[in-house]
Design a protein around this motif. Structure first.
Motif, PDB file in Angstrom:
ATOM      1  N   HIS A 383       7.746  63.819 -37.685  1.00 37.97           N
ATOM      2  CA  HIS A 383       6.426  63.528 -36.954  1.00 37.97           C
ATOM      3  C   HIS A 383       5.378  63.008 -37.871  1.00 37.97           C
ATOM      4  O   HIS A 383       5.437  63.089 -38.994  1.00 37.97           O
ATOM      5  N   GLN A 387       0.057  65.355 -35.491  1.00 37.18           N
ATOM      6  CA  GLN A 387       1.300  66.730 -35.041  1.00 37.18           C
ATOM      7  C   GLN A 387       0.993  67.822 -36.131  1.00 37.18           C
ATOM      8  O   GLN A 387       2.045  68.012 -37.087  1.00 37.18           O
ATOM      9  N   GLY A 392       3.206  67.483 -39.406  1.00 34.44           N
ATOM     10  CA  GLY A 392       3.445  66.116 -39.474  1.00 34.44           C
ATOM     11  C   GLY A 392       3.179  65.341 -40.687  1.00 34.44           C
ATOM     12  O   GLY A 392       2.150  65.933 -41.338  1.00 34.44           O
ATOM     13  N   ASP A 424       2.996  59.344 -33.356  1.00 32.08           N
ATOM     14  CA  ASP A 424       2.409  59.652 -32.325  1.00 32.08           C
ATOM     15  C   ASP A 424       1.465  58.355 -31.498  1.00 32.08           C
ATOM     16  O   ASP A 424       1.035  57.840 -32.341  1.00 32.08           O
ATOM     17  N   HIS A 449       2.218  62.943 -27.288  1.00 36.87           N
ATOM     18  CA  HIS A 449       2.414  64.412 -27.437  1.00 36.87           C
ATOM     19  C   HIS A 449       1.047  64.887 -26.832  1.00 36.87           C
ATOM     20  O   HIS A 449       0.903  66.110 -27.164  1.00 36.87           O
ATOM     21  N   SER A 450       0.256  64.259 -26.079  1.00 38.62           N
ATOM     22  CA  SER A 450      -1.093  64.813 -25.900  1.00 38.62           C
ATOM     23  C   SER A 450      -1.462  64.095 -24.592  1.00 38.62           C
ATOM     24  O   SER A 450      -0.996  63.270 -24.018  1.00 38.62           O
TER      25      SER A 450
END
Length: 587
Positions: A383, A387, A392, A424, A449-450
């Motif tokens: 990652h 993260q 990450g 990300d 991821h968000s």
DNA sequence: GCCGTTTTCGGCCCGACTGTTTTCAGTCG
């Protein structure tokens, strides 16, 4: 994914149930079929209307097409509103109960005024149902039992769990009764590798004299919690695995019936109906015991599945394709594609190590995977820095990780480990790492991821325009049974992927299965490349590759659609083609 | 309601099981 398709599928299912209750059997069937078609449609039904393709869908005719258009325009269907006045809402659920069909329900309604599940339970228990003509103690008991089992049957389990359970059962039976059991196969939706599974169906070929012995052993397996029925043709039980209850059926056949039994019980229902129509056109009859000539009753096939299809003038069809999505026509023309297989996979392009949130070191992963899976390459994709919970990596740590990989490859004496990242995609579509460092990597997966509650098409499109992004990870972010995926416009994403030379990831995590089979089928049609990855966080996760391959097969993907069926040279070529297109640094 | 070079009307997959019957209707997969 496409709510309007789902909405319409639900309405048509309800209309089918209402017509079934009203005794209009064939109109009911037509609506049920339309419901399945809508559920299965790979694209928003509104696009079919725009392209004028609505009327060319097999099973959607004038009547239903008009109702779809009406719903798109007005948000409702007048006929459905009328029908709802005729039949109580709860009847759909009551008709779902095993042992109660339209005729029974109509009598309960007419003679006892039963309209809800609670009223039904009351009438069953106080003896009113038993007193009706044609009803008896057993019938009442059966309906009460099916009420109890209803909650179980409603819950479906994910493919991976179903595979584990069914393999355990198959091994247990085979190892304990190796002499008696001549053939054993798990069929139904597991063999077709559907995303989620209801019942588990197992076929066994054996001598007729051994059937009861096998059935007796089967019901004695410790996980069996309730025996629904035991016989020489079929035995059904409820089994309990880690608090999850499943119905498991075993069915017995003779060896010479094996192929037709496999064909029949693998389904799907829609596929079988279509295949039997073909049989009928040719003056043949197909059932679970074989293929027969209608006029002379002569049996012309049944030993093998290939033979059954051949007798009907068809090629053998892989189970994953048997959903009546056009495969029957292809098989008649001898044009079934050669689908990708697990053994064709040459490497894994999405792996996490202890550098972020994985549990194993890069070294352990490399030795394990090379030994066990014989891959030609793996890509470590930890990652990126946003993260934080996943530890990450920022640019500085990623540079150190690159150095470690170089060292390990030297040690192993083989360029087996490639270095990448799962970077990300931030809210504005920019990436969490600089182009400068991305350009030094072998492979880049970009993932959202968000912000799961918005349409994320814009972020994904922008990420694909970065010359160093090679694949989009777990496209919709869904977790089956836990979280719905966010909205993504499939057509725009496919177009941009093709235009930029970006691949789509088929994420093999059992709860993700993302992209799904419908995306895959469209990607195949549009010529968009895909990769099948495990997104492994531990050594055990590498086995999930089987799940990803299943999704690919259900979407009709062949080796040319899946990048990691190729050598590392092929992948490098794909990476550099995109970089060249954007005038970026070559790898 | 859908579908069709044998049909635009008249079919619509097929067999097993169950319970309540004594020849079969209803349900299921």
């Amino acid at each position: 994914m496409y709510n309007i398709n789902k909405d319409l599928a639900n309405i048509f299912k309800r209309m089918g149930a209402i017509y079934e209750f009203l005794g209009d059997k064939f109109r009911s069937l037509a609506y049920y079929k339309a419901s399945e078609i809508l559920e299965d449609l790979p694209d928003d039904v509104r696009n079919y209307i725009l392209n004028g393709k609505l009327y060319s869908i097999r099973g959607i005719g004038q009547g239903i097409a008009t109702k779809i258009e009406e719903y798109v325009e007005t948000g409702k269907i007048e006929k459905y509103e009328e029908l709802k006045q005729l039949v109580p809402e709860d009847f759909l659920e009551l008709m779902d109960l095993k042992g109660i069909g339209p005729k029974t329900l109509k009598r309960l309604y007419d003679e006892l005024g039963i309209k809800t599940k609670d009223e039904l339970i009351k009438a069953l228990k106080d003896g009113r149902v038993e007193k009706l003509k044609g009803f008896g103690k057993k019938k009442v008991e059966r309906i009460l039992k099916s009420l109890e089992l209803y909650e179980i049957s409603k819950k479906r389990i994910i493919l991976w769990e179903a595979l584990q359970i069914s393999r355990y059962l198959k091994d247990t039976l085979k190892n304990s009764l190796s002499k008696e059991i001549k053939k054993i196969e798990v069929v139904g939706s597991i063999r077709r590798r559907k995303e989620t599974i209801g019942d588990i169906d197992i076929l066994i070929a054996c001598d007729e004299k051994d059937r009861l012995k096998i059935a007796d052993f089967f019901i004695s397996i410790p996980e069996v919690s309730f025996v629904i029925g035991k016989g020489e043709k079929k035995t059904s039980v409820i089994m309990k695995f880690d608090n999850r209850e499943r119905q498991v059926d075993i069915r017995f056949f003779n060896l010479n019936e094996w192929g037709s039994a496999l064909q029949y019980f693998t389904g799907s229902k829609e596929h079988n109906v279509h295949v039997r129509e073909i049989a009928k056109e040719k003056g043949l009859k197909l059932n679970e015991y074989g293929v027969f000539k209608v006029d002379t009753e002569e049996r012309i096939a049944g030993e093998t599945e290939e033979g059954v299809y051949k007798a009907l003038g068809m090629e053998w069809i892989p189970p994953e394709m048997r959903e009546d999505r056009g495969e029957v026509e292809l098989a008649l023309q001898g044009k079934i594609p050669k689908l990708v297989e697990l053994k064709d996979i040459k490497g894994d392009l999405h792996i996490h190590s202890t550098w972020s949130d994985g549990v194993n070191s890069i070294k352990d992963i490399a030795y394990f995977v090379r030994e066990k899976y014989k891959y030609e390459y793996i890509v470590i994709t930890d990652h990126s820095k946003t993260q934080r919970v996943a530890n990450g990596l920022d640019e500085e740590r990623l540079l150190k990780e690159i150095e470690e990989v170089k060292l390990l490859n030297k040690m192993m004496g083989w360029e087996f480990i490639k270095i990448g990242t799962e970077v990300d995609i931030l809210l504005d579509g920019s990436l969490d790492l600089s182009d400068e460092i991305l350009s030094q990597l072998d492979w880049v997966v970009a993932s959202v991821h968000s912000h799961f509650n918005r349409d994320n098409t814009d972020r994904i499109l922008k990420a694909m325009e970065n010359p160093y992004v090679n694949a989009i990870g777990h496209m919709t972010g869904r977790l089956i049974g836990i979280r719905e995926g966010f909205k993504v416009n499939m057509n725009e994403v496919l177009k941009k992927a093709k235009e930029t030379g970006t691949a789509l990831e088929i994420n093999s995590q059992p709860r993700r299965m993302d992209i799904d089979e419908h995306w895959v089928k469209r990607a195949v049609e549009e010529g968009v490349k895909m990769v099948i990855s495990t997104d492994s966080h531990s050594l055990g996760n590498f086995a999930y590759m089987e799940i990803g391959v299943s999704i690919a097969r259900r979407g009709w993907a062949t080796n040319k659609d899946i990048l990691n069926t190729g050598s590392w040279e092929d992948i490098k070529k794909f990476v550099n083609e995109k970089r060249k297109k954007f005038g970026a640094v070559l790898k």
